[in-house]
Design an enzyme around this catalytic site. Structure first.
Site, mmCIF file in Angstrom:
data_model
loop_
_atom_site.group_PDB
_atom_site.id
_atom_site.type_symbol
_atom_site.label_atom_id
_atom_site.label_comp_id
_atom_site.label_asym_id
_atom_site.label_seq_id
_atom_site.Cartn_x
_atom_site.Cartn_y
_atom_site.Cartn_z
ATOM 1 N N SER A 91 2.324 1.402 -2.336
ATOM 2 C CA SER A 91 3.125 1.082 -1.883
ATOM 3 C C SER A 91 3.583 2.271 -0.789
ATOM 4 O O SER A 91 3.372 2.414 0.314
ATOM 5 C CB SER A 91 4.170 0.403 -2.371
ATOM 6 O OG SER A 91 5.037 -0.288 -1.802
ATOM 7 N N ARG A 92 4.322 3.330 -1.274
ATOM 8 C CA ARG A 92 4.531 4.547 -0.888
ATOM 9 C C ARG A 92 4.785 5.863 -2.353
ATOM 10 O O ARG A 92 5.062 5.345 -3.235
ATOM 11 C CB ARG A 92 5.802 4.267 -0.449
ATOM 12 C CG ARG A 92 7.114 3.749 0.999
ATOM 13 C CD ARG A 92 6.124 4.226 2.328
ATOM 14 N NE ARG A 92 6.320 3.526 3.185
ATOM 15 C CZ ARG A 92 4.951 2.782 3.978
ATOM 16 N NH1 ARG A 92 4.233 2.559 3.329
ATOM 17 N NH2 ARG A 92 6.208 1.944 4.909
ATOM 18 N N ILE B 135 4.010 -9.206 -0.782
ATOM 19 C CA ILE B 135 2.748 -8.217 -1.126
ATOM 20 C C ILE B 135 2.860 -8.376 -2.918
ATOM 21 O O ILE B 135 1.948 -8.641 -2.759
ATOM 22 C CB ILE B 135 3.046 -7.293 -1.167
ATOM 23 C CG1 ILE B 135 2.265 -6.570 0.712
ATOM 24 C CG2 ILE B 135 1.324 -5.839 -1.451
ATOM 25 C CD1 ILE B 135 2.455 -4.994 1.066
ATOM 26 N N GLU C 234 2.135 13.671 1.282
ATOM 27 C CA GLU C 234 0.506 12.598 2.471
ATOM 28 C C GLU C 234 0.792 13.035 3.846
ATOM 29 O O GLU C 234 0.101 13.009 4.201
ATOM 30 C CB GLU C 234 0.384 11.414 2.174
ATOM 31 C CG GLU C 234 1.051 10.547 3.228
ATOM 32 C CD GLU C 234 1.351 9.005 2.691
ATOM 33 O OE1 GLU C 234 0.739 8.331 3.787
ATOM 34 O OE2 GLU C 234 0.665 8.940 1.582
ATOM 35 N N ASP D 280 -2.998 4.379 -3.372
ATOM 36 C CA ASP D 280 -2.937 4.752 -2.302
ATOM 37 C C ASP D 280 -2.758 5.408 -1.015
ATOM 38 O O ASP D 280 -2.575 5.798 0.055
ATOM 39 C CB ASP D 280 -3.518 3.743 -1.344
ATOM 40 C CG ASP D 280 -4.213 3.077 0.037
ATOM 41 O OD1 ASP D 280 -5.173 3.548 0.450
ATOM 42 O OD2 ASP D 280 -3.227 2.421 0.577
#
Length: 340
Positions: A233-234, A155, A263, A258
């Protein structure tokens, strides 16, 4: 065999049903995510498949094992949400999707970067109210600026190729250098130097103890005041409390997230009618230079198709007694050492 699938999105359901039917399996799709409350639903199912936000801690795994589950196929690459040692102790087989389209995440990371840089969210809100002023919408050219890529695997390499296309200077950090990135002109450096020099920092490393809060208070204060930060990513890679503190001080210039470290229970759900009890996330949302999306970077037709295809292959391998690089735990074998 009937496979139980947790956390299935509406767009994902027909793809998963078709892939299972092609292998003569039935799949029962649930939109609820696997956690301590929903784990009893798996009773009687030897094989289950779960989404990226499943909770597979010791308590959940014991409920699954007691209910007859023997194989867990995670529809994701990262596995920091799984207690692998417990799975090994219980004799469970656990598999993941070791890779899928890197372009899905890399392209979305750039979507966030450019949307923040060019103030797209603010512009859209204005034009919907027929306010067509340009005040406060000025961005910057990416050409000639410096991209700092943290993690240069598949990625990160895809992200780097796009940065190279913009004509950016390339800085990278990883435990090992990627020759493809070096060939594009990337210079590998230490993290403090990367944070200090980059105009855009993008994160593409897995979450593990060594990378937890990789972007913390010290890293954020090293960054340029007008830098951009993107995390696709995280969530745990970024110390969100420290980020809010820096944003209140007027820096960095823009942030695209993102993922979010808390979350679970929020992302992939409709919370629009609920009272927001996460004060950190609520404060984050108040900044006009911050764009938060709901862990959707991977969500393209190509990537989801590959994830489902690999997941079904992992299940077929389990039923046939085969193994592959996707298997994290097999009965009688030690668990994998860490997330990838």
């Amino acid at each position: 065999m009937e496979i139980l699938a947790f956390g299935v999105q509406a767009d994902e359901k027909p793809l998963l049903e078709r892939a299972c039917a092609d292998r003569e399996h039935r799949v029962r799709c649930l939109d609820v995510f696997l956690n301590g409350d929903t784990a009893p639903l798996a009773a009687g199912h030897e094989v289950i498949t779960v989404s990226v936000n499943a909770r597979l801690d010791e308590r959940v795994l014991r409920v699954l094992a007691d209910g007859g589950t023997r194989m867990i196929a995670q529809r994701a690459t990262g596995f920091n949400n799984i207690s692998l040692d417990t799975a090994a102790e219980l004799g469970l087989t656990v598999a993941r999707v070791s890779s899928y389209s890197p372009y899905s995440v890399a392209e979305f990371a750039w979507t966030l970067a450019m949307a923040v840089n060019r103030r797209v969210a603010r512009a859209v809100r204005r034009t919907r109210e027929f306010d067509f002023r340009l005040d406060g919408l000025m961005g910057r050219d990416m050409h000639g600026r410096t991209a700092g890529v943290i993690g240069t695997g598949r990625i990160g390499e895809a992200f780097t190729r796009i940065a190279h296309g913009f004509g950016m200077r390339l800085l990278g950090w990883d435990v090992r250098e990627n020759p493809a990135c070096t060939a594009l002109g990337m210079t590998y450096t230490e993290l403090p130097e990367l944070f200090a020099a980059a105009d855009l920092v993008s994160l593409h490393v897995p979450l593990m103890p060594e990378t937890h809060h990789l972007v913390g208070r010290d890293a954020l204060r090293r960054m340029k005041d007008d830098a951009l930060l993107v995390n696709s990513s995280r969530g745990g890679l970024v110390d969100t409390e420290a980020l809010v503190e820096e944003l209140r001080a007027g820096r960095p210039a823009g942030v695209g997230l993102d993922v979010y470290e808390a979350e679970e229970g929020l992302f992939f759900h409709d919370r629009s009618l609920d009272v927001v009890t996460d004060d950190t996330l609520a404060r984050l949302m108040t900044f006009s230079n911050v764009l938060v999306t709901s862990h959707q970077a991977y969500y393209t037709r190509e990537a989801v198709g590959q994830i489902i295809g690999t997941t079904v292959n992992n299940i077929e391998d389990y039923l046939a007694g085969r193994t592959s690089e996707n298997v994290l735990v097999r009965p009688g074998e030690p668990s994998s050492s860490g997330p990838g």
